[in-house]
Design a protein around this motif. Structure first.
Motif, PDB file in Angstrom:
ATOM      1  N   UNK A   1       0.831  -1.203   0.000  1.00 40.28           N
ATOM      2  CA  UNK A   1       0.000   0.000   0.000  1.00 40.28           C
ATOM      3  C   UNK A   1       0.865   1.253   0.000  1.00 40.28           C
ATOM      4  N   UNK A   2       1.979   1.208   0.738  1.00 43.19           N
ATOM      5  CA  UNK A   2       2.901   2.336   0.728  1.00 43.19           C
ATOM      6  C   UNK A   2       3.477   2.580  -0.650  1.00 43.19           C
ATOM      7  N   UNK A   3       3.785   1.510  -1.362  1.00 43.45           N
ATOM      8  CA  UNK A   3       4.306   1.642  -2.727  1.00 43.45           C
ATOM      9  C   UNK A   3       3.253   2.238  -3.657  1.00 43.45           C
ATOM     10  N   UNK A   4       2.001   1.777  -3.510  1.00 49.49           N
ATOM     11  CA  UNK A   4       0.907   2.306  -4.340  1.00 49.49           C
ATOM     12  C   UNK A   4       0.732   3.804  -4.096  1.00 49.49           C
ATOM     13  N   UNK A   5       0.800   4.211  -2.827  1.00 48.06           N
ATOM     14  CA  UNK A   5       0.681   5.638  -2.499  1.00 48.06           C
ATOM     15  C   UNK A   5       1.868   6.419  -3.051  1.00 48.06           C
ATOM     16  N   UNK A   6       3.064   5.847  -2.961  1.00 49.74           N
ATOM     17  CA  UNK A   6       4.274   6.515  -3.467  1.00 49.74           C
ATOM     18  C   UNK A   6       4.189   6.740  -4.979  1.00 49.74           C
ATOM     19  N   UNK A   7       3.530   5.809  -5.683  1.00 50.77           N
ATOM     20  CA  UNK A   7       3.388   5.920  -7.138  1.00 50.77           C
ATOM     21  C   UNK A   7       2.287   6.896  -7.535  1.00 50.77           C
ATOM     22  N   UNK A   8       1.599   7.469  -6.561  1.00 51.79           N
ATOM     23  CA  UNK A   8       0.634   8.520  -6.844  1.00 51.79           C
ATOM     24  C   UNK A   8      -0.803   8.075  -7.028  1.00 51.79           C
ATOM     25  N   UNK A   9      -1.149   6.878  -6.560  1.00 49.11           N
ATOM     26  CA  UNK A   9      -2.506   6.375  -6.747  1.00 49.11           C
ATOM     27  C   UNK A   9      -3.409   6.636  -5.545  1.00 49.11           C
ATOM     28  N   UNK A  10      -2.965   7.472  -4.623  1.00 56.69           N
ATOM     29  CA  UNK A  10      -3.762   7.799  -3.455  1.00 56.69           C
ATOM     30  C   UNK A  10      -2.877   8.253  -2.320  1.00 56.69           C
ATOM     31  N   UNK A  11      -3.507   8.597  -1.224  1.00 53.39           N
ATOM     32  CA  UNK A  11      -2.761   9.055  -0.056  1.00 53.39           C
ATOM     33  C   UNK A  11      -3.030   8.156   1.133  1.00 53.39           C
ATOM     34  N   UNK A  12      -2.020   8.015   1.985  1.00 55.41           N
ATOM     35  CA  UNK A  12      -2.158   7.228   3.205  1.00 55.41           C
ATOM     36  C   UNK A  12      -2.707   8.061   4.356  1.00 55.41           C
ATOM     37  N   UNK A  13      -2.809   9.367   4.170  1.00 60.39           N
ATOM     38  CA  UNK A  13      -3.230  10.255   5.255  1.00 60.39           C
ATOM     39  C   UNK A  13      -4.753  10.402   5.257  1.00 60.39           C
ATOM     40  N   UNK A  14      -5.445   9.999   6.337  1.00 59.12           N
ATOM     41  CA  UNK A  14      -6.897  10.153   6.407  1.00 59.12           C
ATOM     42  C   UNK A  14      -7.289  11.604   6.663  1.00 59.12           C
ATOM     43  N   UNK A  15      -8.468  11.988   6.206  1.00 59.10           N
ATOM     44  CA  UNK A  15      -8.982  13.328   6.470  1.00 59.10           C
ATOM     45  C   UNK A  15      -9.438  13.443   7.922  1.00 59.10           C
ATOM     46  N   UNK A  16     -10.114  12.428   8.410  1.00 57.96           N
ATOM     47  CA  UNK A  16     -10.580  12.394   9.804  1.00 57.96           C
ATOM     48  C   UNK A  16     -10.174  11.044  10.396  1.00 57.96           C
ATOM     49  N   UNK A  17      -9.133  11.050  11.184  1.00 58.08           N
ATOM     50  CA  UNK A  17      -8.589   9.807  11.723  1.00 58.08           C
ATOM     51  C   UNK A  17      -9.624   9.054  12.550  1.00 58.08           C
TER      52      UNK A  17
ATOM     53  N   UNK B   1     -17.032   8.281   6.093  1.00 56.70           N
ATOM     54  CA  UNK B   1     -15.775   8.198   5.334  1.00 56.70           C
ATOM     55  C   UNK B   1     -15.974   8.336   3.832  1.00 56.70           C
ATOM     56  N   UNK B   2     -17.040   9.027   3.415  1.00 56.36           N
ATOM     57  CA  UNK B   2     -17.343   9.118   1.991  1.00 56.36           C
ATOM     58  C   UNK B   2     -16.230   9.780   1.190  1.00 56.36           C
ATOM     59  N   UNK B   3     -15.503  10.702   1.800  1.00 56.22           N
ATOM     60  CA  UNK B   3     -14.466  11.445   1.079  1.00 56.22           C
ATOM     61  C   UNK B   3     -13.051  10.966   1.396  1.00 56.22           C
ATOM     62  N   UNK B   4     -12.941   9.856   2.124  1.00 52.64           N
ATOM     63  CA  UNK B   4     -11.622   9.355   2.488  1.00 52.64           C
ATOM     64  C   UNK B   4     -10.972   8.611   1.325  1.00 52.64           C
ATOM     65  N   UNK B   5      -9.651   8.640   1.291  1.00 52.81           N
ATOM     66  CA  UNK B   5      -8.895   7.889   0.296  1.00 52.81           C
ATOM     67  C   UNK B   5      -9.062   6.392   0.544  1.00 52.81           C
ATOM     68  N   UNK B   6      -9.261   5.647  -0.540  1.00 49.56           N
ATOM     69  CA  UNK B   6      -9.376   4.199  -0.432  1.00 49.56           C
ATOM     70  C   UNK B   6      -8.114   3.598   0.173  1.00 49.56           C
ATOM     71  N   UNK B   7      -6.967   4.093  -0.253  1.00 48.86           N
ATOM     72  CA  UNK B   7      -5.698   3.570   0.263  1.00 48.86           C
ATOM     73  C   UNK B   7      -5.561   3.870   1.747  1.00 48.86           C
ATOM     74  N   UNK B   8      -5.999   5.039   2.173  1.00 53.36           N
ATOM     75  CA  UNK B   8      -5.935   5.381   3.598  1.00 53.36           C
ATOM     76  C   UNK B   8      -6.798   4.435   4.420  1.00 53.36           C
ATOM     77  N   UNK B   9      -7.995   4.106   3.924  1.00 56.07           N
ATOM     78  CA  UNK B   9      -8.866   3.197   4.659  1.00 56.07           C
ATOM     79  C   UNK B   9      -8.301   1.784   4.674  1.00 56.07           C
ATOM     80  N   UNK B  10      -7.739   1.348   3.543  1.00 52.99           N
ATOM     81  CA  UNK B  10      -7.136   0.018   3.501  1.00 52.99           C
ATOM     82  C   UNK B  10      -5.926  -0.073   4.421  1.00 52.99           C
ATOM     83  N   UNK B  11      -5.086   0.952   4.389  1.00 52.04           N
ATOM     84  CA  UNK B  11      -3.902   0.960   5.249  1.00 52.04           C
ATOM     85  C   UNK B  11      -4.309   0.965   6.717  1.00 52.04           C
ATOM     86  N   UNK B  12      -5.348   1.739   7.047  1.00 48.95           N
ATOM     87  CA  UNK B  12      -5.832   1.770   8.413  1.00 48.95           C
ATOM     88  C   UNK B  12      -6.378   0.419   8.849  1.00 48.95           C
ATOM     89  N   UNK B  13      -7.092  -0.256   7.950  1.00 48.08           N
ATOM     90  CA  UNK B  13      -7.659  -1.563   8.279  1.00 48.08           C
ATOM     91  C   UNK B  13      -6.559  -2.598   8.492  1.00 48.08           C
TER      92      UNK B  13
END
Length: 299
Positions: free
Chosen positions: A50-66, A169-181
């Motif tokens: 997931x970190x690699x996917x975020x690094x390649x620009x396909x999303x962010x690991x940072x949630x809007x509301x933790x 979490x309607x506006x949260x990044x998919x990668x952020x939610x997956x990484x959190x899970x």
């Protein structure tokens, strides 16, 4: 927003094909390691990807509301514990049937918690779906026990997570939610392994020790199976998300039930698990109920 029904259906069927395959590996993994070690090792493998996917620009690991992401992932993580635990002790057809009661519980939550109005057709679908649960989880010659309802508990918590996804979490990044899970699942696994190391309970051999077994090392070929499960989960969920981004949710949701074809099919090919007539009838009842609830979005 432009919808692409054929593309959405293709993405969803691919997602269910992958998930229906990889979830069968949990029954094999359960023979050697615990649920907790599986969760921890899977997180250690999935998070760098997931970190690699975020690094390649396909999303962010940072949630809007933790806090919102933590609430949502908490429900999903508990639901997956019940589901994975069920996979160790029952055929995948039964476990999937329990998990896919989630649309029924989502409707009940919407009515009793948020006061939404529901028409007669969807009320009938709920009753029909619960009848399907009893049929597919029926023990045959024995009495119903808590073990039979493990995947249903999974469906309940998965439904709570789905409601939280939509409302929090309607506006949260998919990668952020997956990484959190994955992070939460890994943390739960690590804490449970620590507790088991202190208590040192006697764990039965085989799948029956899935919940009580402590850290096992080395794990041999189980490494590979957990790796396949981790990578497959990320790809499958990625296709699932793309499906909902490409089509109308009520249309796309119906294709999720294709997992009832792929899961038992791969279980039969890989593990020799057969689906009984009563289980097939119950699965069909749950699938019909879920489809009616998904398609009949008006009161």
């Amino acid at each position: 927003m432009t919808h692409h029904p054929r593309q959405a259906a293709t993405f969803m069927v691919l997602a269910m094909l992958i998930i229906g395959l990889i979830d069968n590996y949990v029954a094999v993994i359960a023979r050697d390691v615990s649920l907790w070690q599986f969760q921890f090792m899977r997180a250690c493998m999935g998070l760098p990807l997931l970190g690699l996917v975020a690094f390649l620009g396909f999303g962010t690991l940072r949630p809007l509301r933790l806090w919102a992401v933590l609430v949502r992932n908490g429900f999903i993580a508990v639901g997956m514990l019940f589901y994975f635990g069920a996979l160790a002790v029952m055929p995948i057809a039964q476990a999937l049937a329990g998990l896919f009661t989630a649309p029924i519980f989502i409707l009940l939550i919407s009515v009793f918690v948020f006061g939404e109005k529901v028409g007669a057709l969807r009320i009938f679908a709920v009753m029909f779906g619960f009848a399907g649960i009893v049929v597919v989880l029926g023990p045959g010659n024995g009495a119903l026990t808590v073990v039979n309802f493990l995947p249903v508990f999974g469906g309940l918590f998965y439904a709570m997570g789905s409601v939280a996804t939509q409302r929090l979490c309607a506006n949260e990044s998919t990668i952020a939610m997956l990484a959190g899970l994955f992070s939460l699942q890994g943390l739960i696994g690590l804490c449970a392994l620590g507790l088991l190391a202190l208590l040192q309970p006697v764990a039965p051999h085989g799948p029956e020790g899935f919940l009580l077994r402590g850290l096992v090392w080395p794990v041999g070929l189980t490494w590979g199976l957990i790796g396949v499960q981790a990578v497959g989960s990320l790809i499958g969920v990625g296709f699932l998300i793309r499906a909902y981004q490409s089509g109308e949710p009520s249309f796309v949701a119906v294709f999720e039930y294709s997992v009832f074809i792929f899961g038992p099919l791969f279980a039969y090919i890989l593990l020799g698990q057969a689906v009984t007539i009563s289980q097939a009838i119950g699965i069909a009842m749950i699938a019909v109920a879920g489809s009616v609830i998904a398609l009949r979005s008006d009161p």
